[in-house]
Scaffold this active site. Structure first.
Site, PDB file in Angstrom:
ATOM      1  N   LYS A  69      29.555  28.026  -4.496  1.00  0.00           N
ATOM      2  CA  LYS A  69      29.490  26.910  -5.430  1.00  0.00           C
ATOM      3  C   LYS A  69      28.747  25.727  -4.808  1.00  0.00           C
ATOM      4  O   LYS A  69      29.069  25.290  -3.703  1.00  0.00           O
ATOM      5  CB  LYS A  69      30.931  26.517  -5.758  1.00  0.00           C
ATOM      6  CG  LYS A  69      31.148  25.524  -6.835  1.00  0.00           C
ATOM      7  CD  LYS A  69      32.655  25.472  -7.055  1.00  0.00           C
ATOM      8  CE  LYS A  69      33.062  24.429  -8.008  1.00  0.00           C
ATOM      9  NZ  LYS A  69      34.529  24.384  -8.158  1.00  0.00           N
ATOM     10  N   GLY A  75      27.434  22.566 -13.642  1.00  0.00           N
ATOM     11  CA  GLY A  75      26.662  23.125 -14.735  1.00  0.00           C
ATOM     12  C   GLY A  75      26.217  24.553 -14.506  1.00  0.00           C
ATOM     13  O   GLY A  75      25.291  25.036 -15.155  1.00  0.00           O
ATOM     14  N   PHE A 113      37.623  33.869  -5.737  1.00  0.00           N
ATOM     15  CA  PHE A 113      37.292  34.034  -7.145  1.00  0.00           C
ATOM     16  C   PHE A 113      38.374  34.845  -7.851  1.00  0.00           C
ATOM     17  O   PHE A 113      38.800  35.898  -7.358  1.00  0.00           O
ATOM     18  CB  PHE A 113      35.941  34.746  -7.303  1.00  0.00           C
ATOM     19  CG  PHE A 113      35.545  34.962  -8.729  1.00  0.00           C
ATOM     20  CD1 PHE A 113      35.145  33.896  -9.518  1.00  0.00           C
ATOM     21  CD2 PHE A 113      35.587  36.226  -9.288  1.00  0.00           C
ATOM     22  CE1 PHE A 113      34.789  34.087 -10.843  1.00  0.00           C
ATOM     23  CE2 PHE A 113      35.227  36.424 -10.605  1.00  0.00           C
ATOM     24  CZ  PHE A 113      34.831  35.357 -11.384  1.00  0.00           C
ATOM     25  N   HIS A 119      40.009  28.248 -18.165  1.00  0.00           N
ATOM     26  CA  HIS A 119      39.518  27.009 -17.550  1.00  0.00           C
ATOM     27  C   HIS A 119      40.170  25.841 -18.308  1.00  0.00           C
ATOM     28  O   HIS A 119      39.885  25.629 -19.484  1.00  0.00           O
ATOM     29  CB  HIS A 119      38.003  26.948 -17.672  1.00  0.00           C
ATOM     30  CG  HIS A 119      37.380  25.764 -16.989  1.00  0.00           C
ATOM     31  ND1 HIS A 119      36.215  25.856 -16.270  1.00  0.00           N
ATOM     32  CD2 HIS A 119      37.744  24.457 -16.915  1.00  0.00           C
ATOM     33  CE1 HIS A 119      35.895  24.673 -15.790  1.00  0.00           C
ATOM     34  NE2 HIS A 119      36.811  23.803 -16.178  1.00  0.00           N
ATOM     35  N   LYS A 148      29.767  25.991 -20.338  1.00  0.00           N
ATOM     36  CA  LYS A 148      30.708  25.949 -21.451  1.00  0.00           C
ATOM     37  C   LYS A 148      29.968  26.042 -22.786  1.00  0.00           C
ATOM     38  O   LYS A 148      28.930  25.415 -22.980  1.00  0.00           O
ATOM     39  CB  LYS A 148      31.514  24.652 -21.387  1.00  0.00           C
ATOM     40  CG  LYS A 148      32.328  24.503 -20.110  1.00  0.00           C
ATOM     41  CD  LYS A 148      32.876  23.099 -19.950  1.00  0.00           C
ATOM     42  CE  LYS A 148      33.563  22.933 -18.619  1.00  0.00           C
ATOM     43  NZ  LYS A 148      33.992  21.534 -18.377  1.00  0.00           N
ATOM     44  N   ASN A 202      35.623  16.001 -11.936  1.00  0.00           N
ATOM     45  CA  ASN A 202      34.368  15.414 -12.403  1.00  0.00           C
ATOM     46  C   ASN A 202      34.590  13.922 -12.587  1.00  0.00           C
ATOM     47  O   ASN A 202      35.388  13.496 -13.428  1.00  0.00           O
ATOM     48  CB  ASN A 202      33.930  16.053 -13.720  1.00  0.00           C
ATOM     49  CG  ASN A 202      33.239  17.383 -13.493  1.00  0.00           C
ATOM     50  OD1 ASN A 202      32.089  17.432 -13.066  1.00  0.00           O
ATOM     51  ND2 ASN A 202      33.952  18.465 -13.744  1.00  0.00           N
ATOM     52  N   ARG A 204      33.354  11.436 -14.078  1.00  0.00           N
ATOM     53  CA  ARG A 204      32.509  10.967 -15.180  1.00  0.00           C
ATOM     54  C   ARG A 204      33.145  11.395 -16.485  1.00  0.00           C
ATOM     55  O   ARG A 204      34.114  12.148 -16.510  1.00  0.00           O
ATOM     56  CB  ARG A 204      31.112  11.600 -15.072  1.00  0.00           C
ATOM     57  CG  ARG A 204      31.137  13.133 -15.091  1.00  0.00           C
ATOM     58  CD  ARG A 204      29.740  13.719 -15.097  1.00  0.00           C
ATOM     59  NE  ARG A 204      29.744  15.169 -14.951  1.00  0.00           N
ATOM     60  CZ  ARG A 204      29.833  16.024 -15.951  1.00  0.00           C
ATOM     61  NH1 ARG A 204      29.962  15.588 -17.184  1.00  0.00           N
ATOM     62  NH2 ARG A 204      29.804  17.327 -15.728  1.00  0.00           N
ATOM     63  N   VAL A 207      30.800  16.263 -21.594  1.00  0.00           N
ATOM     64  CA  VAL A 207      30.232  16.596 -22.899  1.00  0.00           C
ATOM     65  C   VAL A 207      31.327  16.841 -23.927  1.00  0.00           C
ATOM     66  O   VAL A 207      31.199  16.486 -25.100  1.00  0.00           O
ATOM     67  CB  VAL A 207      29.316  17.839 -22.773  1.00  0.00           C
ATOM     68  CG1 VAL A 207      28.802  18.278 -24.133  1.00  0.00           C
ATOM     69  CG2 VAL A 207      28.153  17.547 -21.835  1.00  0.00           C
TER      70      VAL A 207
END
Length: 359
Positions: A69, A75, A113, A119, A148, A202, A204, A207
């Site tokens: 990752k 993204g 993983f 999620h 997503k 995140n 921020r 979306v």
């Protein structure tokens, strides 16, 4: 306003604050901080790597399968899944090169993983006065290549006790960090075992924030302005949604029947649906030119209502009335999704679209 615009606003007003805590960049992978605050974390590396030999030693300790990752962003870029050490070196090189090209940072984290998980993310908000709230969860399990495609709130499968535990853990984390502004604490949830793990934060707005806005009647982008201006958060801790539901469908300029190939070009007609419980966030209009250089998102169709059954019914009607020509879009994919039992009953997982869904 699209989520990308919200991201710009957050960086303008909170960038210096974020830099002082985590370094410049919109992704905070704080497994160590989360663990110190008693939040379960996915087994993984305490730092990122640019050297494959050093990374290989830690990979052996963590065990396979492994998620590689990018440290500098998300993204789906700079991400690979390694099933064994035999393929680890080549995949590490691919992920590192992609991360360097996308984010200017080749560093790669390693995480264990999990094959079939949901999620789940918790929307949080903090201010300079010490106030902190969460706005419960969003389920973002319908993905393709870690991107997503559909998000909804609340999660259709999360047990009430797990929902409460996740939300309390997210809230405790931002309180201990004295975090200011909008943020999202992200988790994976294993329905088989009932266990859940922190994966990242995140720093921020995202979306998919409109589904939370539709559930709770708040404007998260406007709230960022208030908090950035030094005002306290304007709302208290919301109660659970109590039946209300919202689902967001990402309308992308992609051809789902051709492996989601990007579809740049000129939108010759654009006729979105409208009505009760239907919201569209978009910048597109007839004659708009979709460039090949950026994110393919054309708009976000958000459907809300007093039950998930009602929202699914309204979604089918709205998608059937959404007319776009000139470019391919993901509307046919979403229409097909609404007929899939695995989506309807909530048993899909983050890799279901790629592995099992009939397109």
């Amino acid at each position: 306003v699209l989520g990308a615009c919200g991201c710009v606003l957050l960086l303008i007003f909170f960038g210096p604050c974020l830099y002082s805590i985590w370094g410049w960049g919109y992704l905070f992978d704080g497994g160590g901080i989360a663990a110190r605050n008693g939040v379960p974390v996915v087994p993984g590396s305490p730092q990122g790597f640019t050297d494959v030999q050093a990374a290989s030693k830690v990979a052996t300790e963590i065990g396979f399968p492994l998620l590689l990752k990018a440290a500098g962003g998300g993204g789906g870029r700079g991400m690979r899944i390694a099933a064994s050490m035999d393929e680890f070196g080549a995949l590490f090189a691919q992920a590192s090169a992609e991360a360097a090209a996308a984010f200017g940072n080749p560093e790669i984290y390693l995480e264990r993983f999990f094959q079939k998980v949901r999620h789940i993310e918790i929307q949080v908000f903090g201010d300079k006065h010490g106030n902190a709230v969460h706005l419960w969860e969003r389920d973002c399990s319908i993905q393709r290549r870690h991107q997503k495609l559909v998000e909804e709130a609340p999660s259709p499968v999360l047990p009430a006790e797990v929902r409460r535990e996740m939300a309390e853990a997210a809230l405790a984390l931002i309180r201990n960090l004295k975090y200011e502004g909008a943020g999202t604490i992200e988790f994976i949830f294993d329905p088989g075992s009932g266990r859940w793990y922190f994966i990242e934060m995140n720093t921020r707005i995202q979306v998919e924030h409109p589904v939370t806005e539709e559930i709770f009647g708040v404007d998260l982008v406007a709230e960022q302005f208030r908090v950035a201006a030094g005002e306290p958060i304007s709302f208290g801790q919301p109660a659970p949604p109590n039946g209300r539901c919202a689902i967001e469908f990402r309308i992308n300029a992609e051809d789902p029947r051709n492996d989601f190939r990007p579809s740049p070009g000129v939108v010759s007609s654009w006729s979105p649906p409208s009505g009760q419980g239907i919201r569209l966030d978009s910048h597109v209009y007839a004659s708009y030119s979709v460039p090949p250089y950026y994110d393919s998102l054309l708009g976000k169709l958000i459907i809300s209502g007093d039950s998930r059954k009602e929202v699914l019914r309204t979604s089918a009607s709205a998608l059937a009335r959404f007319r776009v020509s000139g470019v391919h879009t993901t509307i046919p994919f979403h229409t097909r999704l609404l007929d899939c039992e695995r989506f309807i009953d909530g048993t899909a997982h983050t890799r279901w679209v790629e592995q099992e869904m009939p397109i």
